[in-house]
Design a protein around this motif. Structure first.
Motif, PDB file in Angstrom:
ATOM      1  N   ARG A 183      44.260 -11.642  56.599  1.00  0.00           N
ATOM      2  CA  ARG A 183      43.360 -11.746  57.743  1.00  0.00           C
ATOM      3  C   ARG A 183      44.020 -12.652  58.769  1.00  0.00           C
ATOM      4  NH1 ARG A 183      37.914 -11.445  56.536  1.00  0.00           N
ATOM      5  NH2 ARG A 183      37.624 -11.789  58.779  1.00  0.00           N
ATOM      6  N   PRO A 184      43.814 -12.394  60.051  1.00  0.00           N
ATOM      7  CA  PRO A 184      44.497 -13.203  61.068  1.00  0.00           C
ATOM      8  C   PRO A 184      43.974 -14.633  61.104  1.00  0.00           C
ATOM      9  CG  PRO A 184      42.906 -11.755  62.106  1.00  0.00           C
ATOM     10  CD  PRO A 184      42.959 -11.349  60.667  1.00  0.00           C
ATOM     11  N   LEU A 185      44.872 -15.522  61.423  1.00  0.00           N
ATOM     12  CA  LEU A 185      44.509 -16.927  61.596  1.00  0.00           C
ATOM     13  C   LEU A 185      43.784 -17.088  62.932  1.00  0.00           C
ATOM     14  CD1 LEU A 185      44.775 -19.885  60.595  1.00  0.00           C
ATOM     15  CD2 LEU A 185      46.961 -19.975  61.839  1.00  0.00           C
ATOM     16  N   ARG A 186      42.613 -17.677  62.910  1.00  0.00           N
ATOM     17  CA  ARG A 186      41.833 -17.927  64.130  1.00  0.00           C
ATOM     18  C   ARG A 186      41.592 -19.426  64.235  1.00  0.00           C
ATOM     19  NH1 ARG A 186      39.316 -13.254  66.161  1.00  0.00           N
ATOM     20  NH2 ARG A 186      39.623 -11.404  64.831  1.00  0.00           N
ATOM     21  N   LEU A 187      42.040 -20.005  65.328  1.00  0.00           N
ATOM     22  CA  LEU A 187      41.949 -21.452  65.515  1.00  0.00           C
ATOM     23  C   LEU A 187      41.234 -21.789  66.814  1.00  0.00           C
ATOM     24  CD1 LEU A 187      45.577 -22.563  64.550  1.00  0.00           C
ATOM     25  CD2 LEU A 187      43.537 -22.608  63.098  1.00  0.00           C
ATOM     26  N   SER A 188      40.421 -22.811  66.749  1.00  0.00           N
ATOM     27  CA  SER A 188      39.872 -23.407  67.970  1.00  0.00           C
ATOM     28  C   SER A 188      40.480 -24.793  68.129  1.00  0.00           C
ATOM     29  CB  SER A 188      38.340 -23.486  67.894  1.00  0.00           C
ATOM     30  OG  SER A 188      37.928 -24.325  66.839  1.00  0.00           O
ATOM     31  N   PHE A 189      40.436 -25.316  69.372  1.00  0.00           N
ATOM     32  CA  PHE A 189      41.121 -26.571  69.672  1.00  0.00           C
ATOM     33  C   PHE A 189      40.135 -27.512  70.355  1.00  0.00           C
ATOM     34  CE2 PHE A 189      43.812 -22.877  70.056  1.00  0.00           C
ATOM     35  CZ  PHE A 189      44.796 -23.135  69.117  1.00  0.00           C
ATOM     36  N   GLN A 190      40.132 -28.765  69.886  1.00  0.00           N
ATOM     37  CA  GLN A 190      39.225 -29.760  70.443  1.00  0.00           C
ATOM     38  C   GLN A 190      39.907 -31.127  70.397  1.00  0.00           C
ATOM     39  OE1 GLN A 190      35.579 -30.236  68.274  1.00  0.00           O
ATOM     40  NE2 GLN A 190      34.498 -31.204  70.001  1.00  0.00           N
ATOM     41  N   ALA A 191      39.959 -31.766  71.547  1.00  0.00           N
ATOM     42  CA  ALA A 191      40.648 -33.067  71.645  1.00  0.00           C
ATOM     43  C   ALA A 191      39.713 -34.189  71.235  1.00  0.00           C
ATOM     44  CB  ALA A 191      41.174 -33.275  73.055  1.00  0.00           C
ATOM     45  N   ALA A 192      39.150 -34.081  70.046  1.00  0.00           N
ATOM     46  CA  ALA A 192      38.261 -35.128  69.534  1.00  0.00           C
ATOM     47  C   ALA A 192      39.070 -36.404  69.315  1.00  0.00           C
ATOM     48  CB  ALA A 192      37.612 -34.670  68.236  1.00  0.00           C
ATOM     49  N   PRO A 193      38.469 -37.587  69.537  1.00  0.00           N
ATOM     50  CA  PRO A 193      39.217 -38.842  69.445  1.00  0.00           C
ATOM     51  C   PRO A 193      39.951 -39.031  68.129  1.00  0.00           C
ATOM     52  CG  PRO A 193      37.066 -39.220  70.433  1.00  0.00           C
ATOM     53  CD  PRO A 193      37.071 -37.791  69.971  1.00  0.00           C
ATOM     54  N   GLU A 194      39.298 -38.674  67.009  1.00  0.00           N
ATOM     55  CA  GLU A 194      39.956 -38.887  65.711  1.00  0.00           C
ATOM     56  C   GLU A 194      41.206 -38.014  65.550  1.00  0.00           C
ATOM     57  OE1 GLU A 194      36.621 -35.874  65.080  1.00  0.00           O
ATOM     58  OE2 GLU A 194      36.901 -37.780  66.148  1.00  0.00           O
ATOM     59  N   ARG A 195      41.200 -36.840  66.173  1.00  0.00           N
ATOM     60  CA  ARG A 195      42.372 -35.951  66.087  1.00  0.00           C
ATOM     61  C   ARG A 195      43.484 -36.462  66.991  1.00  0.00           C
ATOM     62  NH1 ARG A 195      39.437 -29.995  66.271  1.00  0.00           N
ATOM     63  NH2 ARG A 195      38.009 -30.376  64.513  1.00  0.00           N
ATOM     64  N   VAL A 196      43.114 -36.915  68.164  1.00  0.00           N
ATOM     65  CA  VAL A 196      44.125 -37.467  69.075  1.00  0.00           C
ATOM     66  C   VAL A 196      44.769 -38.714  68.476  1.00  0.00           C
ATOM     67  CG1 VAL A 196      44.497 -38.508  71.373  1.00  0.00           C
ATOM     68  CG2 VAL A 196      42.970 -36.523  71.112  1.00  0.00           C
ATOM     69  N   ASN A 197      43.943 -39.581  67.865  1.00  0.00           N
ATOM     70  CA  ASN A 197      44.471 -40.798  67.237  1.00  0.00           C
ATOM     71  C   ASN A 197      45.463 -40.478  66.133  1.00  0.00           C
ATOM     72  OD1 ASN A 197      43.017 -42.526  68.875  1.00  0.00           O
ATOM     73  ND2 ASN A 197      41.246 -42.635  67.479  1.00  0.00           N
ATOM     74  N   ALA A 198      45.289 -39.313  65.452  1.00  0.00           N
ATOM     75  CA  ALA A 198      46.206 -38.936  64.373  1.00  0.00           C
ATOM     76  C   ALA A 198      47.605 -38.648  64.896  1.00  0.00           C
ATOM     77  CB  ALA A 198      45.653 -37.714  63.635  1.00  0.00           C
ATOM     78  N   LEU A 199      47.734 -38.485  66.235  1.00  0.00           N
ATOM     79  CA  LEU A 199      49.035 -38.183  66.832  1.00  0.00           C
ATOM     80  C   LEU A 199      49.765 -39.425  67.329  1.00  0.00           C
ATOM     81  CD1 LEU A 199      48.105 -34.966  68.816  1.00  0.00           C
ATOM     82  CD2 LEU A 199      49.880 -35.112  67.072  1.00  0.00           C
TER      83      LEU A 199
END
Length: 596
Positions: A424-440
């Motif tokens: 099945r195809p990979l389906r992704l959504s993207f959200q610049a939530a603070p916890e995700r940005v901090n992980a970078l």
């Protein structure tokens, strides 16, 4: 003593003399070789001694043995009979036993080879049953052997034919086949051959062959896998009950080398099963000894070789080879608790490289699970036996070769399947939530982090291109360069699997598969793959696809599935009545508790 049973009872009774000095499980190590010696009394030897001379001078027994031929001495060496002589002398039992054996006449002039075979076989059975803990390793129940022999030989008189057992134990398969042939035609001669790993079982089998008038040299000692005693030989019939679930780790190196060096020119070209179970190695070994003009094989296994191993595994590849060569004729499911050392379900596989025209491309499954009677007395794990009438019934079902309550006739391809991967195809959504940005923070420069933080954290981008545009705009606003690698790294860090999002694609525009939605399916070989996919998958997953290059063909024998009968559905009225009765019983119990 003239009667067969009288002679058996006399010899069996001599074992009582060993009580106290020997364990019951050791009686056969003394009585069986002495029975062979008494039988061989008429054979000329260089010592000039006769068996009755030993009654007066038992100390000459070792000299007596030395006068026998090397082939016959090998039997007693394998029995480790020299050790027993020492024990018997020490306990004072040797002269007593020899004296008692002199009271019975077993010479060929008095007892024919055929009669002696029955006597010796009955003694083997009695001693094996007496030692329940090891009987199953070297002794197959007589009714199972009889069934296998009748299935394999059928109407063949067997005269001049050859029979082989690569794991012959004490020789039950060989001797029973010999008796079956003689019953049909007393003048028939079946030449049999066997190999056995256990020295004592080998000695018994070789002695049995000798007392029946066969060439004792046709029974050899050793491991059939690593030291094939009949290399290059082919046989008309083969019967065997190889040990269930025995690992072959000790000989793995030699077997793998043979396969790598010889392939299908050797014995194991089709594949190697897991090292914890060598059953299908025995079967390949037997198949390698089939005659081009036709051979029939009957071998008994537990359930594991029927279905163990996924498509592409060694077990599945061996089954695939057998089906594609059209060698499997029938599989018979036996009742449980038939064997001395296991209560597991067992199955007879019947194979041939010369099927009758009606059977070509077909396999018959016979369900004989219910064809048993309880024994009056259990012998180890053996609590059931198959009566003679039931053996004839099973053979009749096999001969009739049709569908019925206990029989199914199926095509070879009904046992095959293709194992495919559904993606099945990979389906992704993207959200610049603070916890995700901090992980970078450890992966991005401070300026890039500052730019990324200006994306609205509340916005969920369900389309990759829309997110890429927003990301590029914010980086451009801060005067930063956004390369492909950096953009991919950011997407991966702030993405999440989202079934409502658009399909995610790589830099070359290729659809990526979602590993969490990956599914393995087994599609029957008889089924058209595209039709199956359109019917079973696409209605619920129109974006799915079959992974290319990952399809594997496998074969298994799901025996019980073909005989499964669902329980009849009960009517609503019957269910309602049952519920009402349960409610009544519950109220009555509650009333009892309240009044207590």
């Amino acid at each position: 003593m003239h009667g067969f049973q009288e002679k058996v009872n006399f010899i069996w009774g001599l074992a009582d003399l060993l009580r106290g000095d020997y364990k019951q499980s050791e009686y056969g190590k003394v009585i069986l070789p002495l029975t062979v010696l008494r039988r061989l009394d008429g054979i000329p030897n260089s010592t000039g001694l006769a068996f009755h001379d030993l009654a007066e001078r038992p100390d000459r027994l070792s000299r007596y043995l030395e006068g026998l031929s090397p082939e016959v001495r090998d039997i007693f060496n394998s029995f480790h009979f020299a050790d027993q002589i020492v024990r018997l002398k020490r306990s004072g039992l040797l002269p007593l036993l020899i004296g008692r054996f002199c009271e019975i006449d077993l010479c060929p002039e008095s007892v024919s080879n055929h009669q002696m075979g029955y006597i010796f076989e009955d003694l083997i059975r009695k001693f094996s049953e007496q030692s329940n803990e090891t009987a199953g390793e070297h002794f197959t129940p007589r009714e199972v052997i009889r069934l296998m022999v009748q299935l394999a030989l059928g109407e063949d008189a067997g005269d001049g034919k050859t029979l082989y057992d690569p794991a012959c134990g004490t020789g039950g398969m060989l001797s029973t086949a010999d008796e079956y042939v003689r019953e049909r035609n007393p003048a028939s001669r079946l030449q049999y051959y066997g190999q056995e790993l256990n020295p004592e079982s080998y000695a018994i089998c070789k002695a049995d062959a000798l007392v029946r008038g066969h060439k004792s040299g046709n029974v050899v000692l050793g491991n059939s896998f690593t030291n094939d005693g009949f290399g290059g030989r082919r046989f008309d019939y083969m019967l065997s009950n190889p040990p269930f679930g025995v690992e072959w780790k000790k000989v793995e190196g030699q077997i793998r080398r043979e396969r790598e060096r010889l392939g299908f020119a050797g014995r194991f070209g089709a594949g190697l099963p897991r090292v914890t179970d060598g059953s299908l190695l025995f079967l390949q070994h037997m198949i390698s000894k089939m005659k081009p003009e036709g051979t029939r094989i009957a071998v008994v296994f537990n359930g594991s070789p029927l279905f163990t191993g996924d498509a592409g595994s060694g077990e599945s590849e061996i089954r695939r080879w057998i089906f594609e060569k059209d060698w499997l004729e029938a599989v018979i499911a036996l009742p449980d608790q038939l064997f001395y050392n296991t209560g597991l379900s067992t199955y007879i596989w019947l194979l041939t490289n010369r099927k009758t025209p009606a059977r070509k491309g077909r396999v018959q499954l016979i369900d004989a699970v219910s064809f048993a009677e309880k024994m009056p007395r259990s012998l180890g794990a053996k609590r059931n036996e198959i009566p003679s009438a039931r053996i004839e019934e099973i053979c009749g079902i096999h001969r009739d070769f049709g569908d019925g309550r206990h029989s199914r006739v199926l095509r070879n391809e009904d046992f095959g399947h293709r194992r495919v991967i559904i993606e099945r195809p990979l389906r992704l959504s993207f959200q610049a939530a603070p916890e995700r940005v901090n992980a970078l923070r450890a992966k991005l420069a401070p300026a890039a982090l500052e730019a990324l933080a200006h994306l609205d954290p509340a916005v969920v981008y369900r389309d990759q291109s829309t997110f890429d545009v927003a990301l590029a705009e914010v980086f451009e606003r801060f005067g930063l360069k956004l390369g492909r690698t950096l953009a991919r790294r950011i997407r991966e860090a702030i993405s999440q699997q989202d079934d409502s999002a658009a399909i995610y694609r790589d830099a070359k525009g290729r659809t990526l598969a979602d590993p969490e939605l990956r599914d393995h399916e087994e599609i029957p070989l008889a089924e058209d793959l595209l039709s199956w996919f359109e019917r079973e998958v696409q209605p619920g997953a129109p974006d799915a696809w079959i992974a290319e290059g990952d399809s594997q063909t496998g074969y298994a024998i799901p025996f019980t599935r073909f005989f499964f009968e669902p329980s009849p559905v009960r009517s609503p009225d019957e269910i309602g009545r049952e519920i009402h009765e349960l409610e009544r019983e519950t109220r009555a119990l509650l009333e009892q508790l309240e009044s207590a």
